[in-house]
Enzyme design. Structure first.
Site, PDB file in Angstrom:
ATOM      1  CG  HIS A  69      -0.362   0.085   2.739  1.00  0.00           C
ATOM      2  ND1 HIS A  69      -0.056  -1.595   2.720  1.00  0.00           N
ATOM      3  CD2 HIS A  69      -0.166   0.345   3.721  1.00  0.00           C
ATOM      4  CE1 HIS A  69       0.551  -1.268   4.367  1.00  0.00           C
ATOM      5  NE2 HIS A  69       0.665  -0.325   4.315  1.00  0.00           N
ATOM      6  CG  ASP A  71       3.793   1.408   4.421  1.00  0.00           C
ATOM      7  OD1 ASP A  71       3.211   1.399   5.227  1.00  0.00           O
ATOM      8  OD2 ASP A  71       4.261   0.419   4.147  1.00  0.00           O
ATOM      9  CG  HIS A  84       2.025  -0.626   9.519  1.00  0.00           C
ATOM     10  ND1 HIS A  84       2.063  -1.521   8.394  1.00  0.00           N
ATOM     11  CD2 HIS A  84       2.179   0.352   8.666  1.00  0.00           C
ATOM     12  CE1 HIS A  84       2.369  -1.369   7.263  1.00  0.00           C
ATOM     13  NE2 HIS A  84       1.822  -0.098   7.458  1.00  0.00           N
ATOM     14  CG  HIS A  97      -0.054   2.781   6.478  1.00  0.00           C
ATOM     15  ND1 HIS A  97       0.304   2.816   6.201  1.00  0.00           N
ATOM     16  CD2 HIS A  97      -1.280   3.867   6.985  1.00  0.00           C
ATOM     17  CE1 HIS A  97       0.579   3.897   5.968  1.00  0.00           C
ATOM     18  NE2 HIS A  97      -0.049   4.552   5.703  1.00  0.00           N
ATOM     19  CG  HIS A 119      -0.835  -1.284  20.093  1.00  0.00           C
ATOM     20  ND1 HIS A 119      -0.005  -1.814  21.093  1.00  0.00           N
ATOM     21  CD2 HIS A 119       0.472  -1.246  18.744  1.00  0.00           C
ATOM     22  CE1 HIS A 119       1.335  -2.393  20.314  1.00  0.00           C
ATOM     23  NE2 HIS A 119       1.347  -1.778  19.200  1.00  0.00           N
ATOM     24  CD  GLU A 120      -0.885  -0.529  15.499  1.00  0.00           C
ATOM     25  OE1 GLU A 120      -0.548  -1.482  15.556  1.00  0.00           O
ATOM     26  OE2 GLU A 120       0.397   0.432  15.281  1.00  0.00           O
ATOM     27  CG  HIS A 123       3.552   1.947  17.463  1.00  0.00           C
ATOM     28  ND1 HIS A 123       4.610   1.834  18.249  1.00  0.00           N
ATOM     29  CD2 HIS A 123       2.686   0.731  17.145  1.00  0.00           C
ATOM     30  CE1 HIS A 123       4.444   0.273  18.240  1.00  0.00           C
ATOM     31  NE2 HIS A 123       3.745  -0.316  17.671  1.00  0.00           N
ATOM     32  CG  HIS A 129       5.927  -2.961  19.522  1.00  0.00           C
ATOM     33  ND1 HIS A 129       6.462  -3.632  18.346  1.00  0.00           N
ATOM     34  CD2 HIS A 129       4.502  -3.106  19.893  1.00  0.00           C
ATOM     35  CE1 HIS A 129       5.323  -3.614  17.888  1.00  0.00           C
ATOM     36  NE2 HIS A 129       4.648  -3.071  18.670  1.00  0.00           N
TER      37      HIS A 129
END
Lengths: 378, 82
Positions: A69, A71, A84, A97, A119-120, A123, A129
């Site tokens: 997609h 990346d 991610h 994404h 969670h994402e 980041h 993590h």
């Protein structure tokens, strides 16, 4: 917990996000709510605030995509990689994404969108993590996480506060700005003859003239208006508002942008907002409103949308029958589209571009036409 | 000779492990190796790194717990910075 190598973090506390591509697994508003809920998880433990954009470049762009997609990390079909995100920074940094080959759900019958989004977002804010299996930032998805009520682990809180510190002082301490913002280049100029407004509202006897990310605050006892960033008083409000009005009897100002509305009392954005404007009774075809004003005597609120307007009864808290009606029929002389409107001294002041129409609701006529910025002591 | 059942399963576990470690632990599969050895120093070290980060017993072996975690859905961000 861990941060990314080099400890990238955002250098500002107000961030914007935009949902670029949706999944077909869930209704859009379910996706919107899951993302908002995930944002709140981090807002509650940091000074960070978020507002949603519907166009242009946002700090955090969110998309549902499959396989390759664009990346370097293509997705892998159902299972395995769920999503991610990139650490803080310009361009694609900060973006999220989701693998749309997963079955995204609001519960845990499939892959719970809220949990993965929270969670994402960790980041996107700079967390890497964690080795703590109890932590939200642990890389392996744990579908047995208790979602009600969801709570970050101490490991997550320690991690994010190592980057941004704890939440701002308690809401009781009002965010009183020390001085008004001097107009810097690129900010709207109050005496620009072409000046137009996004929204105008009264607030406890004062007038707020909203433009882009700023507002002028005008009171009857001082000539010179103050000039502030919206985010100084209301960090979670978006810029480029569409409309605003004060419900005097409830001491609340309602603010509108796109298909959402916020309720603010003083410095405080009320809990449970933003809400959808359709909760007021607008038909689905109405995507946004242009202006709003509440007649405090008659307890009727007028919503202006392009050539038409709706009337809302504040006593029954419902949209009245027989609307929408044409603005030209009931407010002769007022030129649509209406950018902003407020009530003062028994008149309605309508703003359209750089023109202002003083309207007498009893005589049902425009009594004066002025420049929009006539209230700002130019 | 056709691979025996056990050998076949071991092979697919090895595939899974190499994919997983390549994706999330920056394992460069050593192309010079003719025979993939699960006890090659490189693989053992990567398995230990993964077991440590994911809170598993650090054995350096593809034991059942480790294989199970490799099969679980997870975040796509690597555990070792790329």
């Amino acid at each position: 917990f861990n941060t990314f190598p080099g400890m990238p973090k955002w250098r500002k506390t107000h961030l914007t996000y935009r949902i670029m591509k949706y999944t077909t697994d869930l209704p859009r508003n379910a996706v919107d709510s899951a993302i908002e809920k995930a944002l709140k998880v981090w807002e509650e433990v940091t000074p960070l605030t978020f507002s949603r954009l519907y166009e242009g470049e946002a700090d955090i762009l969110i998309s549902f995509v499959v396989k390759e997609h664009g990346d370097f990390y293509s997705f892998d079909g159902p299972g395995y990689s769920l999503a991610h995100a990139y650490p803080p920074g310009p361009g694609f940094y900060g973006d999220i994404h989701f693998d749309d080959d997963e079955n995204w759900t609001e519960d845990t019958s499939g892959t719970n969108l809220f949990l993965v989004a929270a969670h994402e977002l960790g980041h996107s804010l700079g967390l890497f993590h964690s080795a703590n299996p109890e932590a939200l930032m642990h890389p392996v998805y744990n579908s047995f996480t208790d979602l009600r009520p969801f709570r970050l682990s101490q490991d997550d809180v320690n991690g994010i506060q190592s980057l941004y510190g704890p939440p701002r002082a308690s809401p009781e301490e009002p965010l009183v700005p020390t001085k008004s913002v001097p107009s810097a280049p690129g900010t709207p100029a109050k005496c620009d003859t072409a000046l137009s407004f996004d929204a105008i509202s009264t607030l406890r006897g004062e007038y707020l003239f909203f433009k882009d990310g700023y507002f002028w605050r005008k009171s009857n006892w001082n000539l010179e208006p103050e000039f502030h960033l919206i985010s100084t008083f209301w960090p979670s409000l978006p810029s480029y508002l569409d409309a605003a009005y004060e419900d005097n009897s409830r001491d609340i100002v309602f603010v509108f942008k796109g298909n959402e509305l916020w309720a603010i009392r003083g410095n405080e954005v009320q809990a449970g907002y933003p809400r959808g404007i359709h909760t007021l009774g607008f038909p689905p075809a109405v995507k946004k409103i242009d202006a709003a004003v509440s007649d405090k005597e008659k307890k009727k609120t007028y919503f202006f949308v392009e050539q038409k307007y709706w009337r809302f009864d504040e006593n029954s808290r419902s949209m009245e029958q027989g609307f929408p009606r044409l603005i030209a029929d009931d407010f002769p002389g007022v030129k649509p589209k209406v950018d902003a409107v407020f009530q003062a001294f028994g008149f309605f002041y309508f703003f359209s571009g750089s023109s202002q129409f003083e309207f007498d609701p009893n005589a049902k006529m425009v009594t004066r036409i002025l420049k929009s910025n006539s209230w700002l002591h130019c | 000779y056709p691979l025996s059942g056990a050998a076949k399963e071991e092979d697919s576990n090895m595939d899974l492990a190499q994919q997983y470690l390549g994706k999330y632990y920056n394992l460069k599969t050593d192309t010079k190796q003719f025979v993939r050895r699960k006890d090659s120093n490189l693989i053992v070290k990567n398995i230990q790194g993964m077991q440590k980060l994911l809170g598993l017993e650090v054995t350096g072996k593809l034991d059942s717990d480790t294989l199970e975690v490799m099969r679980q859905p997870r975040c796509g961000v690597p555990d070792v910075g790329h």
